[in-house]
Write a protein that holds these residues in place. Structure first.
Motif, PDB file in Angstrom:
ATOM      1  N   LYS A 153       0.846  -1.193   0.000  1.00  0.00           N
ATOM      2  CA  LYS A 153       0.000   0.000   0.000  1.00  0.00           C
ATOM      3  C   LYS A 153       0.885   1.247   0.000  1.00  0.00           C
ATOM      4  CE  LYS A 153      -3.481   1.842   3.169  1.00  0.00           C
ATOM      5  NZ  LYS A 153      -2.722   3.068   3.292  1.00  0.00           N
ATOM      6  N   THR A 209       3.698   2.812   2.905  1.00  0.00           N
ATOM      7  CA  THR A 209       4.045   1.835   3.948  1.00  0.00           C
ATOM      8  C   THR A 209       5.559   1.624   4.078  1.00  0.00           C
ATOM      9  OG1 THR A 209       3.607   0.127   2.316  1.00  0.00           O
ATOM     10  CG2 THR A 209       1.907   0.481   3.982  1.00  0.00           C
ATOM     11  N   GLU A 248       3.931  -0.502  -7.576  1.00  0.00           N
ATOM     12  CA  GLU A 248       2.682  -0.053  -6.979  1.00  0.00           C
ATOM     13  C   GLU A 248       1.902  -1.278  -6.533  1.00  0.00           C
ATOM     14  OE1 GLU A 248       0.561   2.181  -9.951  1.00  0.00           O
ATOM     15  OE2 GLU A 248       2.288   3.493 -10.180  1.00  0.00           O
ATOM     16  N   ALA A 249       0.875  -1.020  -5.707  1.00  0.00           N
ATOM     17  CA  ALA A 249       0.083  -2.144  -5.198  1.00  0.00           C
ATOM     18  C   ALA A 249      -0.589  -2.919  -6.327  1.00  0.00           C
ATOM     19  CB  ALA A 249      -0.960  -1.646  -4.206  1.00  0.00           C
ATOM     20  N   SER A 284       4.006  -3.929   4.563  1.00  0.00           N
ATOM     21  CA  SER A 284       2.790  -3.456   5.197  1.00  0.00           C
ATOM     22  C   SER A 284       3.166  -2.810   6.517  1.00  0.00           C
ATOM     23  CB  SER A 284       1.862  -4.642   5.453  1.00  0.00           C
ATOM     24  OG  SER A 284       0.758  -4.206   6.213  1.00  0.00           O
ATOM     25  N   LYS A 291      -5.469  -1.891   7.150  1.00  0.00           N
ATOM     26  CA  LYS A 291      -5.541  -1.590   5.708  1.00  0.00           C
ATOM     27  C   LYS A 291      -4.289  -2.071   4.959  1.00  0.00           C
ATOM     28  CE  LYS A 291      -8.519   2.437   5.773  1.00  0.00           C
ATOM     29  NZ  LYS A 291      -8.414   3.904   5.881  1.00  0.00           N
ATOM     30  N   GLY A 292      -3.149  -1.906   5.601  1.00  0.00           N
ATOM     31  CA  GLY A 292      -1.906  -2.349   4.966  1.00  0.00           C
ATOM     32  C   GLY A 292      -1.918  -3.845   4.741  1.00  0.00           C
ATOM     33  N   THR A 344      -4.311  -4.829   1.996  1.00  0.00           N
ATOM     34  CA  THR A 344      -3.697  -4.647   0.666  1.00  0.00           C
ATOM     35  C   THR A 344      -2.798  -5.833   0.339  1.00  0.00           C
ATOM     36  OG1 THR A 344      -3.743  -2.267   0.976  1.00  0.00           O
ATOM     37  CG2 THR A 344      -2.327  -3.075  -0.779  1.00  0.00           C
TER      38      THR A 344
END
Ligand SMILES: Nc1ncnc2c1ncn2[C@@H]1O[C@H](COP(=O)(O)OP(=O)(O)OP(=O)(O)O)[C@@H](O)[C@H]1O
Ligand SMILES: [Mg+2]
Length: 263
Positions: free
Chosen positions: A13, A16, A138-139, A159, A164-165, A168
């Motif tokens: 994400k 991070t 990128e994610a 992460s 949220k991390g 992802t």
């Protein structure tokens, strides 16, 4: 170099610690004599160059969009191939210890099929010159899906310890399957790790479906270096983040079957 380079990709994400981790991985590979290393900044929000102390660079997307502008006014006698070849080569930043390619943000509309296929050829030939390729992604793993590298030996998903991390991270795990990417191993890196949080994290880590390969503590030296726009290659060896990434790289090398030559 004839054998295939090993590829380590870093994703996660936004914010991070992907770029910091990528730069510190490159630092360890160089320390262990695993050069030559090709650093690829595949994040549209490019900042890997700064973390490696490279201040000025061209981006590949800049080359592709200037191709779109220049193709009608190219000097007579110059083929499209020669023009692209020259420009792509000039977007390779060479330093004493590593080389850097910055993909950049896609600019403009129009059909990029031709320049994209030139780019694929360029990268295919380029990567043969290196022992390691390290990519900051990128994610959404856009560049991996576009063939910037043909395989990834280890994908490290960074992460923080927040829900949220880690969510992802789970999404990235799903993407690898959905996009059918040739990713041979995955591992989770928990950055800014707070000791004694293992219990709270356990269900989230389980849900990510990835094994934890290491943790990186909050490190004031990283923040200070970042504030000065200094390179992660200049941090002292005893910085907590440098040492943590040393362990992560050692484990990664074990998993991907590379023996360390020196430390
Ligand atoms: N372990 C750490 N200790 C202290 N600061 C850190 C640590 N990891 C990252 N940072 C800081 O956090 C910020 C974000 O880190 P970084 O740029 O590596 O994240 P990123 O995931 O690449 O972000 P982006 O999605 O914007 O590219 C930076 O200012 C960096 O210096
Ligand atoms: Mg970044």
């Amino acid at each position: 170099m004839s054998s295939k380079p090993k590829a380590i990709a870093v994703a996660g994400k936004g914010g991070t610690g992907k770029t910091t981790t990528t730069a510190l991985i490159i630092r360890q590979l160089l320390k262990r004599n695993f050069g030559p290393v090709l650093a690829v900044d595949a994040d549209a929000n490019d900042n890997l160059g700064a973390s490696l102390g490279v201040k000025d660079y061209k981006t590949i997307s800049g080359v592709l969009s200037s191709f779109m502008d220049a193709r009608k006014t190219m000097p007579e006698g110059m083929t499209k191939e020669a023009w692209m070849d020259y420009q792509l080569n000039s977007a390779l930043e060479e330093t004493k210890n590593f080389d850097l390619v910055v993909m950049g943000r896609k600019e403009g509309e129009g059909c990029y099929c031709y320049p994209n296929s030139m780019l694929r050829n360029f990268l295919e030939n380029l990567r043969e010159n290196y022992r390691f390729i390290v990519l900051d992604n990128e994610a959404g793993l856009e560049h991996l899906s576009r063939g910037t590298t043909d395989h990834v030996d280890m994908l490290l998903v960074v992460s923080d310890h927040a829900f949220k991390g880690l969510r992802t991270a789970a999404t990235i795990g799903g993407l690898i399957k959905d996009l059918n990417l040739d990713v041979r191993s995955v591992g989770l890196v928990i950055n800014r790790f707070i000791p004694d949080m293992e219990k709270e994290l356990e269900p989230l880590v389980q849900a990510s479906g990835m094994p934890v390969i290491g943790t990186i503590p909050q490190d004031a030296l990283v923040q200070k270096a970042d504030a000065r726009m200094a390179s992660m290659l200049e941090l002292p060896d005893d910085s907590a983040a440098v040492q943590a990434v040393e362990d992560i790289v050692a484990r990664t090398l074990d998993i991907i079957g590379e023996q360390s030559k020196a430390s």
